[in-house]
Motif scaffolding. Structure first.
Motif, PDB file in Angstrom:
ATOM      1  N   ARG A  73       0.849  -1.201   0.000  1.00  0.00           N
ATOM      2  CA  ARG A  73       0.000   0.000   0.000  1.00  0.00           C
ATOM      3  C   ARG A  73       0.879   1.244   0.000  1.00  0.00           C
ATOM      4  O   ARG A  73       1.969   1.231   0.595  1.00  0.00           O
ATOM      5  N   PRO A  74       0.413   2.317  -0.642  1.00  0.00           N
ATOM      6  CA  PRO A  74       1.244   3.532  -0.693  1.00  0.00           C
ATOM      7  C   PRO A  74       1.177   4.321   0.613  1.00  0.00           C
ATOM      8  O   PRO A  74       0.145   4.348   1.284  1.00  0.00           O
ATOM      9  N   PHE A  75       2.258   4.942   0.962  1.00  0.00           N
ATOM     10  CA  PHE A  75       2.314   5.895   2.082  1.00  0.00           C
ATOM     11  C   PHE A  75       1.726   5.315   3.366  1.00  0.00           C
ATOM     12  O   PHE A  75       0.729   5.801   3.889  1.00  0.00           O
ATOM     13  N   VAL A  76       2.358   4.246   3.861  1.00  0.00           N
ATOM     14  CA  VAL A  76       1.902   3.644   5.115  1.00  0.00           C
ATOM     15  C   VAL A  76       2.948   3.723   6.222  1.00  0.00           C
ATOM     16  O   VAL A  76       2.677   3.387   7.364  1.00  0.00           O
ATOM     17  N   GLY A  77       4.158   4.158   5.900  1.00  0.00           N
ATOM     18  CA  GLY A  77       5.195   4.313   6.925  1.00  0.00           C
ATOM     19  C   GLY A  77       5.036   5.651   7.634  1.00  0.00           C
ATOM     20  O   GLY A  77       3.953   6.243   7.639  1.00  0.00           O
ATOM     21  N   ARG A  78       6.119   6.119   8.234  1.00  0.00           N
ATOM     22  CA  ARG A  78       6.048   7.396   8.979  1.00  0.00           C
ATOM     23  C   ARG A  78       5.651   8.546   8.069  1.00  0.00           C
ATOM     24  O   ARG A  78       4.864   9.406   8.440  1.00  0.00           O
ATOM     25  N   ALA A  79       6.217   8.559   6.870  1.00  0.00           N
ATOM     26  CA  ALA A  79       5.862   9.625   5.922  1.00  0.00           C
ATOM     27  C   ALA A  79       4.388   9.517   5.540  1.00  0.00           C
ATOM     28  O   ALA A  79       3.706  10.527   5.339  1.00  0.00           O
ATOM     29  N   GLY A  80       3.910   8.295   5.455  1.00  0.00           N
ATOM     30  CA  GLY A  80       2.508   8.078   5.112  1.00  0.00           C
ATOM     31  C   GLY A  80       1.574   8.574   6.212  1.00  0.00           C
ATOM     32  O   GLY A  80       0.518   9.151   5.943  1.00  0.00           O
TER      33      GLY A  80
END
Ligand code: SF4
Length: 203
Positions: A73-80
């Motif tokens: 999935r896109p943008f799921v880390g800290r930046a997400g």
């Protein structure tokens, strides 16, 4: 507010006849277990994009990172997580927008995507844009902005202005990952988001 016109970027959605318009599911099926560029050798999952198929606002980042590669999935880390807050700052939810990237597979060690990789992946992003027909695209970060607008102008000069891409407004802003390293730049992103909200409310 001025609109800046740029030369053809090659990213413009074509004007498809009705019969050529696919659904996102059909675009995903066409992509399949993609091996069109060398990134397929090192990725775990293809990060196609997610969100509202009829979104007015689309966010386009650079490419998947570690967390995105694991989860698909896109943008799921800290930046997400920061992107989610940015979206909520203009009273929208993630599910109401569409989120994608310039490339759909994680580059090794998160290096920048290479031109041949972008070229291979680009037709599918174009098809996603054709299906969604967003009114406005927020290009997240240098790579997205420069690729979409086919320019080498720095993000510091590009951000906060509207560009016209075959009837779709494109507004670049800083990438959330950059904001995590440079929290003092959040104010500028907030200003850019206010412009997006204003534009949507007046559209
Ligand atoms: S980055 Fe795009 S073109 Fe390359 S393998 Fe992944 S989906 Fe295919």
């Amino acid at each position: 507010m001025g609109i800046v016109s740029l030369p053809s970027s090659g990213m413009e959605p074509e004007n498809p006849t009705r019969s050529q318009v696919l659904t996102l599911e059909e675009v995903r099926n066409e992509l399949g277990d993609c091996k069109r560029c060398k990134l397929h050798q090192t990725r775990r999952t293809i990060v196609f994009g997610e969100g509202n198929e009829k979104a007015t606002l689309m966010f386009i980042g650079e490419g998947p990172g570690y967390d995105e590669d694991v989860q698909g999935r896109p943008f799921v880390g800290r930046a997400g997580q920061l992107l989610t807050k940015i979206i909520q700052s203009i009273n929208l939810q993630r599910e109401e927008v569409y989120i994608a990237n310039i490339i759909k597979c994680r580059p090794p060690q998160n290096r920048n995507p290479e031109p041949d990789e972008i070229q291979s992946c680009n037709p599918f992003l174009r098809k996603q844009i054709q299906v969604i027909q967003p009114k406005i695209i927020c290009a997240l970060g240098t790579f997205s902005a420069q690729t979409l607008l086919k320019t080498e102008t720095k993000i510091t000069a590009l951000r906060g202005k509207f560009y016209d891409l075959e009837g779709i407004k494109v507004i670049p802003t800083y990438h959330p990952a950059f904001l995590l390293r440079n929290p003092d730049k959040k104010r500028e992103v907030w200003e850019d988001m206010k412009k997006i909200a204003e534009w949507i409310n007046n559209a």
